[in-house]
Each structure stands twice: as C-alpha cells, then as structure tokens.
Design a protein around this motif. Structure first.
Motif, short mmCIF file in Angstrom:
data_model
loop_
_atom_site.label_atom_id
_atom_site.label_comp_id
_atom_site.label_asym_id
_atom_site.label_seq_id
_atom_site.Cartn_x
_atom_site.Cartn_y
_atom_site.Cartn_z
N ASN A 1 18.68 74.20 2.08
CA ASN A 1 17.64 73.91 3.06
C ASN A 1 16.55 73.04 2.45
N TRP A 2 16.20 73.31 1.17
CA TRP A 2 15.21 72.47 0.50
C TRP A 2 15.69 71.03 0.48
N SER A 3 16.98 70.82 0.14
CA SER A 3 17.51 69.47 0.05
C SER A 3 17.45 68.78 1.40
N PHE A 4 17.92 69.47 2.46
CA PHE A 4 17.96 68.84 3.77
C PHE A 4 16.55 68.58 4.30
N ASP A 5 15.59 69.48 3.97
CA ASP A 5 14.21 69.27 4.39
C ASP A 5 13.65 67.98 3.80
N GLN A 6 14.17 67.59 2.64
CA GLN A 6 13.72 66.36 2.00
C GLN A 6 14.49 65.14 2.50
N GLY A 7 15.37 65.32 3.46
CA GLY A 7 16.10 64.21 4.05
C GLY A 7 17.44 63.93 3.43
N SER A 8 17.89 64.77 2.48
CA SER A 8 19.19 64.53 1.85
C SER A 8 20.30 65.23 2.64
N ALA A 9 21.53 64.77 2.44
CA ALA A 9 22.68 65.36 3.12
C ALA A 9 23.94 65.08 2.32
N TYR A 10 24.87 66.02 2.34
CA TYR A 10 26.15 65.82 1.66
C TYR A 10 27.02 64.88 2.50
N LEU A 11 27.63 63.88 1.85
CA LEU A 11 28.39 62.86 2.56
C LEU A 11 29.89 62.93 2.32
N GLY A 12 30.32 63.62 1.25
CA GLY A 12 31.74 63.77 1.02
C GLY A 12 32.14 63.49 -0.42
N CYS A 13 33.45 63.55 -0.65
CA CYS A 13 34.04 63.33 -1.97
C CYS A 13 34.67 61.93 -1.99
N PHE A 14 34.29 61.12 -2.97
CA PHE A 14 34.72 59.72 -3.00
C PHE A 14 35.28 59.33 -4.36
N ILE A 15 36.21 58.39 -4.32
CA ILE A 15 36.88 57.89 -5.53
C ILE A 15 35.94 57.02 -6.35
N GLY B 1 31.44 54.41 -1.29
CA GLY B 1 32.69 54.44 -0.55
C GLY B 1 33.57 53.22 -0.69
N SER B 2 33.25 52.32 -1.62
CA SER B 2 34.03 51.08 -1.75
C SER B 2 35.46 51.33 -2.23
N LEU B 3 35.69 52.49 -2.83
CA LEU B 3 37.02 52.81 -3.37
C LEU B 3 37.75 53.87 -2.54
N GLY B 4 37.11 54.31 -1.46
CA GLY B 4 37.77 55.24 -0.56
C GLY B 4 37.29 56.68 -0.67
N ARG B 5 37.56 57.42 0.40
CA ARG B 5 37.19 58.84 0.47
C ARG B 5 38.43 59.71 0.30
N VAL B 6 38.24 60.90 -0.27
CA VAL B 6 39.34 61.85 -0.45
C VAL B 6 38.89 63.23 0.00
N SER B 7 39.80 64.17 -0.02
CA SER B 7 39.49 65.55 0.38
C SER B 7 38.45 66.16 -0.55
N ASN B 8 37.60 67.03 0.01
CA ASN B 8 36.61 67.74 -0.79
C ASN B 8 37.26 68.59 -1.88
N LYS B 9 38.54 68.91 -1.71
CA LYS B 9 39.25 69.70 -2.71
C LYS B 9 39.36 68.97 -4.05
N GLN B 10 39.19 67.63 -4.03
CA GLN B 10 39.26 66.86 -5.26
C GLN B 10 37.91 66.78 -5.98
N CYS B 11 36.88 67.36 -5.37
CA CYS B 11 35.54 67.44 -5.98
C CYS B 11 35.22 68.91 -6.23
N LYS B 12 35.95 69.53 -7.12
CA LYS B 12 35.86 70.98 -7.27
C LYS B 12 35.41 71.45 -8.65
N MET B 13 34.94 70.52 -9.51
CA MET B 13 34.46 70.95 -10.82
C MET B 13 33.09 71.61 -10.69
#
Length: 225
Positions: A22-36, A85-97
């Motif tokens: 909520n702190w992050s979103f209140d500051q105008g940030s948002a999660y956009l996805g997992c990208f190559i 996003g110049s190299l493409g988007r992938v599933s969030n499962k690939q951003c799991k570290m």
C-alpha cells in the motif's frame, strides 16, 4: 498454543506485506510484470543492491535518479530505465528468486526483471509532427550539420530549436547535444540500446549516446533558412 501463535505470525506477516505494498502504490508505483533481460540491458542503469534489494529500495533508488521504471533481478540487483519490455514479457513464474533485502518478496530471476513503475511524473509538452525515427551513428563530420547551443537539453527543447529554424529532422546526442538537418542516416542505424543516455535537462527521457543520435522528425517539410 502453537497453532494460535502460528496463526498470529501469519496474520502479522500478511498485514506487513499489505502495508508495504500500500505504501508503494500510495507513492504512485505499480507492479508491471516479469520481463526478459540480456547483456544489452532492457533497463540501462544497474546497481548491485545486495542485502538491501527489495521493491521499496529499488523503486526509491530509481525514482531519485530520475527514472520512470525500476526492475529487480537475480535476487540482489536493481535496474532503472525510462522504457521497458524491449525483449519481451514472460510468466511471473520466471521471476521467483527471493529478494535478499526482503524474503517475502520476489526479485526477478536469471536475466529476468520484476518491473515496477516508480510513479515519477512527467510534464506533457506539445510537439506536433514529432515522430521518433531511430538511433543513428554519428561522426566528427556530423550526420546532422546544424548544432544548437548546449545546456540542459531535452527532446522538446531540441525539437523547438530545429523547428524554429525550419529543419525537417533533429537529433539529440550524448545527453546534452542537439543537431538539426534535412537528411540523416548516412553513418547507419544502431540499436536503440545505444541511445540511452539521460537528457541533461529532463532525466525522464533519453538523449542519444556517445556518437549516437536519437533522431526525430519536426513535422516540417520546408528547407532550412
């Protein structure tokens, strides 16, 4: 009892995580996805945050540096840029570290960025006829012959100068240079990743690179006077 303590712990963990986001979103940030990503970098600025790496830290770091997007990669790296996003988007499962700075969060993966907007606001400027043409090589003899005065450069500033002087094309270079001309491209086109130096007068946008012009149209067809 043990069950109750476990439930209390899970509740506190959930509330802490909710409050953080909520702190992050209140500051105008948002999660956009997992990208190559790759060695050329989708987001050009890379910082090894180590044990500090989490979304809060990286978003704050990139926003302070004047970038619109923040990425977290390989558990401990922050990446910043003004496009993604110049190299493409992938599933969030690939951003799991797991983030080294917050084990409750995921910080991308191997050549994978968990990308957020930083909430940085940009001022819209009227630029009729402006169209991006690409990143082009330059040399000492200059692809675009007319140079504008240097200092606090931005794309709109270069656009206004070259349009005022009736040129069809303009290019921004090395963060602080502006060139105008009626022909372009004689030294060849280059990847956009080579035109990603921040503009000295607007750090939310890019102004070319070392011997690289980021070239646009002014919208004019008339010859320069």
């Amino acid at each position: 009892n043990a069950v109750q303590r476990r439930q209390d712990h899970l509740l506190r963990w959930s509330l802490e995580k909710l409050n953080f986001h909520n702190w992050s979103f209140d500051q105008g940030s948002a999660y956009l996805g997992c990208f190559i990503d790759n060695a050329a970098r989708d987001l050009p600025k890379v910082v090894n945050a180590g044990v500090k790496a989490n979304s809060h830290y990286c978003i704050k770091l990139c926003k302070r540096a004047g970038y619109k997007y923040a990425g977290l990669q390989y558990a401990s790296y922050c990446t910043c840029g003004n496009s993604y996003g110049s190299l493409g988007r992938v599933s969030n499962k690939q951003c799991k570290m797991t983030c080294k700075g917050d084990r409750r969060e995921k910080c991308g993966g191997r050549w994978r960025n968990s990308i957020y907007s930083t909430g940085l606001k940009t001022r819209k400027v009227s630029t009729p006829g402006l169209k991006y043409l690409g990143c082009f090589a330059d040399k000492a003899t200059r692809d675009l012959r007319r140079e504008a005065p240097r200092g606090h450069m931005s794309v709109p500033k270069c656009y206004r100068f070259c349009r005022k002087h009736k040129y069809k094309f303009f290019g921004v270079q090395y963060g602080n240079h502006c060139f105008c001309g009626n022909h372009y491209g004689r030294f060849g086109i280059r990847p956009n990743t080579e035109c990603r130096m921040q503009c000295s007068g607007d750090k939310t946008t890019y102004c070319g690179g070392v011997w690289r012009n980021k070239i646009f149209t002014t919208g004019l067809l008339a010859k320069a006077k």
